[in-house]
Design a protein around this motif. Structure first.
Motif, PDB file in Angstrom:
ATOM      1  N   SER A 140       0.970  -1.304   0.012  1.00 55.90           N
ATOM      2  CA  SER A 140       0.112   0.110  -0.232  1.00 55.90           C
ATOM      3  C   SER A 140       0.873   1.146   0.143  1.00 55.90           C
ATOM      4  CB  SER A 140      -1.120   0.105   1.356  1.00 55.90           C
ATOM      5  OG  SER A 140      -0.153  -0.123   2.435  1.00 55.90           O
ATOM      6  N   VAL A 141       2.098   1.167   0.602  1.00 57.44           N
ATOM      7  CA  VAL A 141       2.960   2.352   0.549  1.00 57.44           C
ATOM      8  C   VAL A 141       3.550   2.526  -0.762  1.00 57.44           C
ATOM      9  CG1 VAL A 141       5.033   3.226   1.501  1.00 57.44           C
ATOM     10  CG2 VAL A 141       3.523   2.143   2.952  1.00 57.44           C
ATOM     11  N   GLN A 168      -4.392  14.197  -0.080  1.00 57.19           N
ATOM     12  CA  GLN A 168      -5.111  14.032   1.077  1.00 57.19           C
ATOM     13  C   GLN A 168      -5.152  12.815   1.320  1.00 57.19           C
ATOM     14  OE1 GLN A 168      -8.530  16.551   0.599  1.00 57.19           O
ATOM     15  NE2 GLN A 168      -7.484  18.450   1.034  1.00 57.19           N
ATOM     16  N   GLY A 169      -5.486  11.759   0.684  1.00 52.88           N
ATOM     17  CA  GLY A 169      -5.688  10.515   1.105  1.00 52.88           C
ATOM     18  C   GLY A 169      -4.356   9.718   1.056  1.00 52.88           C
ATOM     19  N   ILE A 170      -3.337  10.160   0.478  1.00 52.85           N
ATOM     20  CA  ILE A 170      -2.004   9.712   0.806  1.00 52.85           C
ATOM     21  C   ILE A 170      -1.351   9.774   2.276  1.00 52.85           C
ATOM     22  CG2 ILE A 170       0.133   9.679  -0.068  1.00 52.85           C
ATOM     23  CD1 ILE A 170      -0.893  10.124  -2.874  1.00 52.85           C
ATOM     24  N   VAL A 171      -1.848  11.277   2.686  1.00 48.55           N
ATOM     25  CA  VAL A 171      -1.347  11.742   3.818  1.00 48.55           C
ATOM     26  C   VAL A 171      -1.967  10.785   4.786  1.00 48.55           C
ATOM     27  CG1 VAL A 171      -1.467  13.503   5.343  1.00 48.55           C
ATOM     28  CG2 VAL A 171      -0.911  14.060   3.253  1.00 48.55           C
ATOM     29  N   VAL A 172      -3.163  10.574   4.864  1.00 45.14           N
ATOM     30  CA  VAL A 172      -3.849   9.724   5.805  1.00 45.14           C
ATOM     31  C   VAL A 172      -3.383   8.275   5.866  1.00 45.14           C
ATOM     32  CG1 VAL A 172      -6.194   8.689   6.319  1.00 45.14           C
ATOM     33  CG2 VAL A 172      -6.139  11.051   5.596  1.00 45.14           C
ATOM     34  N   ALA A 173      -3.021   7.603   4.651  1.00 46.38           N
ATOM     35  CA  ALA A 173      -2.416   6.244   4.516  1.00 46.38           C
ATOM     36  C   ALA A 173      -0.868   6.200   5.165  1.00 46.38           C
ATOM     37  CB  ALA A 173      -2.228   6.130   2.899  1.00 46.38           C
ATOM     38  N   ARG A 178       2.158   4.998  10.465  1.00 43.57           N
ATOM     39  CA  ARG A 178       3.358   5.510  11.079  1.00 43.57           C
ATOM     40  C   ARG A 178       4.578   5.847  10.493  1.00 43.57           C
ATOM     41  NH1 ARG A 178       1.720   5.666  16.554  1.00 43.57           N
ATOM     42  NH2 ARG A 178       0.087   4.471  17.212  1.00 43.57           N
ATOM     43  N   LEU A 179       4.399   6.211   9.062  1.00 46.12           N
ATOM     44  CA  LEU A 179       5.707   6.410   8.234  1.00 46.12           C
ATOM     45  C   LEU A 179       5.722   7.890   8.246  1.00 46.12           C
ATOM     46  CD1 LEU A 179       4.794   3.875   5.317  1.00 46.12           C
ATOM     47  CD2 LEU A 179       6.542   3.926   7.195  1.00 46.12           C
ATOM     48  N   ARG A 180       6.489   8.396   9.268  1.00 44.15           N
ATOM     49  CA  ARG A 180       6.389   9.968   9.593  1.00 44.15           C
ATOM     50  C   ARG A 180       7.059  10.711   8.367  1.00 44.15           C
ATOM     51  NH1 ARG A 180       2.100   9.323  11.819  1.00 44.15           N
ATOM     52  NH2 ARG A 180       1.962   8.482  14.008  1.00 44.15           N
ATOM     53  N   GLN A 181       7.975  10.163   8.082  1.00 43.46           N
ATOM     54  CA  GLN A 181       8.840  10.992   6.992  1.00 43.46           C
ATOM     55  C   GLN A 181       8.018  11.116   5.738  1.00 43.46           C
ATOM     56  OE1 GLN A 181      12.784   9.707   6.056  1.00 43.46           O
ATOM     57  NE2 GLN A 181      13.123  11.550   4.800  1.00 43.46           N
ATOM     58  N   GLN A 182       7.677   9.915   5.251  1.00 42.29           N
ATOM     59  CA  GLN A 182       6.597   9.991   3.913  1.00 42.29           C
ATOM     60  C   GLN A 182       5.494  10.815   4.234  1.00 42.29           C
ATOM     61  OE1 GLN A 182       8.052   7.184   5.457  1.00 42.29           O
ATOM     62  NE2 GLN A 182       8.793   5.717   3.993  1.00 42.29           N
ATOM     63  N   GLN A 183       4.974  10.816   5.400  1.00 38.64           N
ATOM     64  CA  GLN A 183       3.685  11.569   5.670  1.00 38.64           C
ATOM     65  C   GLN A 183       3.881  12.852   5.323  1.00 38.64           C
ATOM     66  OE1 GLN A 183       2.122  11.079   9.480  1.00 38.64           O
ATOM     67  NE2 GLN A 183       0.178  11.861   9.099  1.00 38.64           N
ATOM     68  N   ALA A 184       5.332  13.330   6.222  1.00 39.25           N
ATOM     69  CA  ALA A 184       5.673  14.830   5.975  1.00 39.25           C
ATOM     70  C   ALA A 184       5.991  15.360   4.595  1.00 39.25           C
ATOM     71  CB  ALA A 184       6.881  15.123   6.939  1.00 39.25           C
ATOM     72  N   ALA A 186       4.462  14.075   2.001  1.00 36.94           N
ATOM     73  CA  ALA A 186       3.170  14.124   1.372  1.00 36.94           C
ATOM     74  C   ALA A 186       2.468  15.691   1.595  1.00 36.94           C
ATOM     75  CB  ALA A 186       2.061  12.837   1.441  1.00 36.94           C
ATOM     76  N   GLU A 187       2.626  15.660   2.958  1.00 39.14           N
ATOM     77  CA  GLU A 187       2.054  17.118   3.419  1.00 39.14           C
ATOM     78  C   GLU A 187       2.482  18.207   2.925  1.00 39.14           C
ATOM     79  OE1 GLU A 187       0.334  15.852   8.062  1.00 39.14           O
ATOM     80  OE2 GLU A 187       2.711  16.279   7.777  1.00 39.14           O
ATOM     81  N   LEU A 188       3.889  18.188   2.705  1.00 37.69           N
ATOM     82  CA  LEU A 188       4.630  19.296   1.783  1.00 37.69           C
ATOM     83  C   LEU A 188       3.860  19.455   0.535  1.00 37.69           C
ATOM     84  CD1 LEU A 188       6.791  21.394   2.303  1.00 37.69           C
ATOM     85  CD2 LEU A 188       8.508  19.716   1.379  1.00 37.69           C
ATOM     86  N   VAL A 189       3.773  18.236  -0.074  1.00 36.56           N
ATOM     87  CA  VAL A 189       3.187  18.298  -1.562  1.00 36.56           C
ATOM     88  C   VAL A 189       1.931  19.118  -1.488  1.00 36.56           C
ATOM     89  CG1 VAL A 189       2.487  17.077  -3.497  1.00 36.56           C
ATOM     90  CG2 VAL A 189       4.621  16.482  -2.444  1.00 36.56           C
ATOM     91  N   LEU A 190       1.034  18.445  -0.316  1.00 37.77           N
ATOM     92  CA  LEU A 190      -0.344  19.114  -0.293  1.00 37.77           C
ATOM     93  C   LEU A 190      -0.205  20.566  -0.025  1.00 37.77           C
ATOM     94  CD1 LEU A 190      -3.349  18.505   0.100  1.00 37.77           C
ATOM     95  CD2 LEU A 190      -3.048  18.087   2.167  1.00 37.77           C
ATOM     96  N   ALA A 191       0.650  21.039   0.828  1.00 41.54           N
ATOM     97  CA  ALA A 191       0.781  22.474   1.326  1.00 41.54           C
ATOM     98  C   ALA A 191       1.019  23.258  -0.040  1.00 41.54           C
ATOM     99  CB  ALA A 191       1.810  22.618   2.278  1.00 41.54           C
ATOM    100  N   ARG A 192       1.687  22.843  -0.943  1.00 39.87           N
ATOM    101  CA  ARG A 192       1.698  23.417  -2.100  1.00 39.87           C
ATOM    102  C   ARG A 192       0.867  23.815  -2.991  1.00 39.87           C
ATOM    103  NH1 ARG A 192       7.062  20.667  -2.646  1.00 39.87           N
ATOM    104  NH2 ARG A 192       6.371  19.518  -4.195  1.00 39.87           N
TER     105      ARG A 192
END
Length: 215
Positions: A140-141, A168-173, A178-184, A186-192
């Motif tokens: 899934s990752v 947004q769905g990827i950030v939740v996944a 608990r994949l914090r670096q990948q989550q961060a 994805a959040e950086l992409v979302l912020a842009r």
């Protein structure tokens, strides 16, 4: 172990073991380079990859292909598209079609990202879509990473709303695993993407969350 510091310490212990053959030492240096890359120390990572390459057994093409894939990713992170393309193409050349199928697919996908950054969105999507049937079923990752990079291409093409929903769905996944670096990331992409949409307040909030996770 979830800690690149622990990984580097294990590599140092491995390098201190006497009478280790050059191929194994090359693998250790390549692993150390990967950990340095994940810690954000790209300059030292490149030095370790350069140490590793001449030590690797030329009769083990998967090892050489993996090194070129990972070194290409370092160049990609640094924005050096020329060197990134060279290493990723070498990964395709060295990676055997059977044992190295996943490595070749990763190189193909990342070459798509290179083309996106160079402004060739059609080739970017074509390469990413050709790699997805191999990469997405792995986990899934892996599927989420494919979707995230494709969403960036969509955003560059102007499909910002669709891209935002996907990310947004990827950030939740990533968060659920608990994949914090990948989550961060994805959040950086979302912020842009939110910033492009004019949602500045929400973009600032998401970017701050990403910054906390990176540190």
């Amino acid at each position: 172990r979830g800690s690149w510091e622990d990984g580097l310490a294990l590599c140092e212990r491995a390098l201190a073991i006497p009478h280790v053959g050059p191929n194994v030492r090359g693998l250790i240096h390549a692993q150390r380079a990967l950990l340095l890359m994940r810690s954000g120390n790209n300059a030292e990572a490149l030095k370790e990859f350069d140490r590793a390459l001449p030590m690797l057994d030329s009769e083990e093409p998967v090892q050489i292909a993996r090194l070129h894939l990972n070194r290409g990713n370092v160049h990609l992170q640094a924005g050096d598209l020329t060197r990134a393309r060279l290493d990723l193409e070498r990964c395709l050349r060295f990676g055997p079609t059977v044992d190295g199928a996943v490595l070749r697919a990763k190189a193909e996908h990342n070459l798509g990202y290179v083309h996106m950054l160079a402004g060739d969105l059609v080739t970017a999507l074509r390469r990413m879509d050709s790699a997805r049937p191999v990469l997405a079923p792995l986990s899934s990752v892996s599927s989420a990473i494919c979707d995230q990079d494709r969403a960036e291409v969509m955003a560059t093409a102007g499909l910002v709303s669709d891209a935002s929903q996907t990310v947004q769905g990827i950030v939740v996944a990533f968060g659920a695993r608990r994949l914090r670096q990948q989550q961060a990331q994805a959040e950086l992409v979302l912020a842009r993407l939110l910033m492009v949409s004019g949602e500045f307040k929400e973009a600032r909030k998401v970017a701050r969350r990403a910054a906390r996770r990176f540190y």
